[in-house]
Design a protein around this motif. Structure first.
Motif, short mmCIF file in Angstrom:
data_model
loop_
_atom_site.label_atom_id
_atom_site.label_comp_id
_atom_site.label_asym_id
_atom_site.label_seq_id
_atom_site.Cartn_x
_atom_site.Cartn_y
_atom_site.Cartn_z
N PRO A 18 50.63 62.85 -10.94
CA PRO A 18 50.88 63.60 -9.70
C PRO A 18 51.59 62.74 -8.67
O PRO A 18 51.37 61.52 -8.60
CB PRO A 18 49.48 63.99 -9.23
N ALA A 19 52.44 63.36 -7.87
CA ALA A 19 53.25 62.62 -6.90
C ALA A 19 52.39 61.80 -5.95
O ALA A 19 52.76 60.67 -5.58
CB ALA A 19 54.13 63.59 -6.12
N GLY A 20 51.25 62.33 -5.57
CA GLY A 20 50.40 61.61 -4.62
C GLY A 20 49.80 60.35 -5.19
O GLY A 20 49.32 59.49 -4.43
N GLU A 21 49.79 60.20 -6.52
CA GLU A 21 49.22 59.02 -7.15
C GLU A 21 50.26 57.97 -7.52
O GLU A 21 49.92 56.87 -7.95
CB GLU A 21 48.44 59.43 -8.41
N LEU A 22 51.53 58.30 -7.36
CA LEU A 22 52.58 57.35 -7.71
C LEU A 22 52.65 56.22 -6.68
O LEU A 22 52.62 56.46 -5.47
CB LEU A 22 53.94 58.04 -7.78
N THR A 23 52.74 55.01 -7.15
CA THR A 23 52.93 53.85 -6.28
C THR A 23 54.34 53.31 -6.48
O THR A 23 55.04 53.68 -7.44
CB THR A 23 51.92 52.75 -6.62
N VAL A 24 54.76 52.42 -5.59
CA VAL A 24 56.10 51.86 -5.70
C VAL A 24 56.26 51.10 -7.01
O VAL A 24 57.18 51.35 -7.80
CB VAL A 24 56.39 50.93 -4.51
N LEU A 25 55.35 50.15 -7.26
CA LEU A 25 55.47 49.35 -8.48
C LEU A 25 55.24 50.19 -9.72
O LEU A 25 55.88 49.97 -10.76
CB LEU A 25 54.48 48.19 -8.44
N GLY A 26 54.35 51.16 -9.64
CA GLY A 26 54.11 52.03 -10.77
C GLY A 26 55.32 52.86 -11.13
O GLY A 26 55.66 53.03 -12.31
N TRP A 36 58.46 52.13 -10.55
CA TRP A 36 59.47 51.26 -11.16
C TRP A 36 59.08 50.87 -12.57
O TRP A 36 59.93 50.77 -13.47
CB TRP A 36 59.69 50.01 -10.30
N LEU A 37 57.78 50.64 -12.80
CA LEU A 37 57.32 50.33 -14.15
C LEU A 37 57.59 51.50 -15.09
O LEU A 37 58.03 51.31 -16.23
CB LEU A 37 55.83 50.01 -14.13
N ALA A 94 58.92 57.74 -4.39
CA ALA A 94 57.91 56.74 -4.72
C ALA A 94 58.55 55.39 -5.05
O ALA A 94 58.05 54.33 -4.64
CB ALA A 94 57.07 57.21 -5.89
N MET A 95 59.68 55.40 -5.74
CA MET A 95 60.36 54.15 -6.09
C MET A 95 60.79 53.39 -4.85
O MET A 95 60.79 52.15 -4.83
CB MET A 95 61.58 54.45 -6.97
N PHE A 96 61.11 54.12 -3.78
CA PHE A 96 61.61 53.47 -2.57
C PHE A 96 60.58 53.44 -1.44
O PHE A 96 60.93 53.25 -0.28
CB PHE A 96 62.91 54.14 -2.12
N GLY A 97 59.32 53.64 -1.81
CA GLY A 97 58.24 53.43 -0.85
C GLY A 97 57.92 54.58 0.06
O GLY A 97 57.22 54.40 1.06
N PHE A 98 58.40 55.78 -0.28
CA PHE A 98 58.16 56.93 0.59
C PHE A 98 57.11 57.88 0.02
O PHE A 98 57.04 59.04 0.39
CB PHE A 98 59.46 57.70 0.82
N ALA A 99 56.29 57.39 -0.89
CA ALA A 99 55.21 58.21 -1.43
C ALA A 99 53.88 57.70 -0.88
O ALA A 99 53.79 56.61 -0.31
CB ALA A 99 55.20 58.14 -2.95
N GLY A 100 52.85 58.49 -1.06
CA GLY A 100 51.57 58.16 -0.46
C GLY A 100 50.73 57.19 -1.26
O GLY A 100 49.64 56.79 -0.81
N GLY A 101 51.19 56.76 -2.43
CA GLY A 101 50.35 55.93 -3.28
C GLY A 101 50.31 54.47 -2.91
O GLY A 101 49.52 53.72 -3.46
#
Length: 467
Positions: free
Chosen positions: A219-227, A229-230, A387-394
């Motif tokens: 889910p989008a809310g669980e995506l982190t920046v490093l995750g 990209w991984l 999420a890749m660029f830090g605009f997600a909530g994770g």
């Protein structure tokens, strides 16, 4: 039927090779044509008729073109070429893009076309590109018209490259279709290439692909920046080893049958510019668009404005070739803009940077492109890119990222190293006698380990299967 299946490895391929080599030379193309159609019909029995129709139509077009050219009648020759192109593109459009256009118009409130829900014929993008340029090559004088319908049909349906390329121009294989030589060394090298490709697909692509699937479904809310990209790093390796592995298997199978195909990948992830990346990635597709679209449009011997137009047309078509979804068009235009920028001014700037920075610049842009390529839903794509660029909530990272990184780190490291010429370079440094002893042992080990994975496999996708 895919190459990375037990059915192909231990039934179809041994039977075909055995029958092929006991068949007299003059009948081998006919035998191979039947084997090719059986291979294709295993997955798409309904569309064998369509393929045969395409073969006959382009064969007849080539004969007409050759006849008109020999009579000095350029107008009718051009008309035959145009008719062949229109027919092939119409078939490709109908099966691949009709529903895309119909659903897009419906989304705009225009219920003008019905959606048909037809399944896409396997490999139609590959074999259509091969057949429809045959009359063009005959018209240009780059190839002689094939007199044997069986030989032409064998070229079109060659099972090693039928459903996933590489895209082979008729003029590149014409002599081998009519007459080819057979050598034990060539056959052995083909087995070697095939097992390398099988290992790429089964041991690397399939295993790394499970990591991408985990992040794609998150889910989008669980995506982190490093995750994020991984995840896209995993997809980039999965796609590369999936497709380049299949291409290596195709080259190997071709050599087992006496054919030599050009390589389709040349370590693209070591590139130092986006332009270089596309000289190394899916080489046969880039060559096809350069020869049959880019150069006829004027190539780079035009004004700057026209050059930009030519590049955007080529890259828009390159994107759409990959699939009937608008994200592929966006992906193609993304690369069109980058390559246009490099040709006009950015390339000189990039060339002045340290080599490490050039690599980082290229890999960064390529990884971003794979997020666009992999996610057909624009909403999902936007969330993933955010999420890749830090605009997600994770946030930056979470325990899931640590878990996946620890779990897949050995496979990722193996994949990253295998995507470079490192292992090939080390192999070539070995003494020749050592290599002669090790090679059959490594081939056998690779086949056994890959087979063991397939026996227990529940995950064996092929990303380019329906392109």
């Amino acid at each position: 039927m895919v190459f990375s299946s037990l059915l192909f490895l231990f039934l179809y391929l041994p039977v075909v090779l055995a029958v092929y080599y006991v068949t007299p030379l003059r009948w081998r193309n006919g035998m191979l044509l039947i084997a090719n159609l059986v291979f294709y019909g295993w997955g798409e029995p309904t569309y064998i008729v369509l393929m045969v129709f395409t073969i006959v139509a382009d064969y007849i077009a080539g004969r007409f073109v050759a006849r008109f050219k020999s009579q000095g009648r350029d107008g009718p020759a051009r008309a035959a070429v145009a008719a062949a192109l229109v027919l092939n593109l119409a078939i490709l459009f109908f099966f691949k893009y009709w529903d895309l256009i119909a659903s897009t118009l419906r989304g705009w409130g225009l219920d003008l076309l019905p959606t048909l829900g037809l399944s896409l014929p396997i490999g139609i993008s590959f074999y259509t590109f091969q057949t429809m340029t045959y009359p063009v090559d005959v018209y240009r004088g780059d190839a002689q018209a094939q007199k044997s319908l069986v030989n032409f049909g064998t070229f079109v349906t060659l099972f090693p490259q039928l459903i996933a390329g590489p895209i082979i121009k008729y003029k590149e294989l014409a002599d081998q279709v009519d007459c080819r030589e057979y050598h034990v060394e060539q056959f052995a090298n083909g087995v070697h290439m095939f097992v390398i490709g099988l290992g790429k697909k089964v041991l690397l692509a399939n295993n790394i692909g499970m990591l991408w699937d985990a992040y794609k479904a998150m889910p989008a809310g669980e995506l982190t920046v490093l995750g994020a990209w991984l995840g896209v790093l995993a997809f980039s390796l999965q796609l590369y080893f999936d497709f380049s592995g299949y291409s290596d298997m195709a080259v190997g199978l071709g050599r087992m049958l006496g054919f030599e195909f050009l390589k389709n990948f040349d370590y693209p992830y070591i590139s130092r510019s986006v332009t270089e990346f596309w000289r190394r990635w899916h080489i046969s597709l880039g060559s096809w668009f350069r020869e049959y679209v880019y150069i006829p449009l004027g190539g780079n011997r035009v004004s700057r404005g026209r050059l930009c137009f030519n590049l955007m047309v080529v890259w828009g078509l390159t994107g759409l070739w990959h699939g009937a979804s608008w994200n592929f068009l966006l992906w193609g235009l993304y690369f069109g803009v980058l390559i246009m920028a490099e040709k006009l001014w950015l390339g000189r700037l990039v060339a002045s940077w340290p080599r490490a920075v050039q690599h980082i610049y290229t890999l960064f842009l390529v990884l971003v492109s794979w997020a666009i390529f992999a996610l057909e839903d624009f909403g999902h794509m936007g969330q993933y890119l955010a999420a890749m660029f830090g605009f997600a909530g994770g946030g930056l990272a979470d325990p899931a990222f640590g878990y996946y990184l620890r779990s897949y780190l050995p496979t990722l490291c193996a994949g990253i190293l295998a995507a470079t010429p490192l292992f090939a370079g080390l192999w070539h440094k070995l003494p020749k006698k050592v290599g002669m002893v090790l090679l059959p042992l490594l081939v056998l080990a690779g086949l056994l380990v890959s087979t063991a994975y397939l026996v227990d496999a529940t995950y064996n996708p092929f990303l380019y299967f329906r392109f």
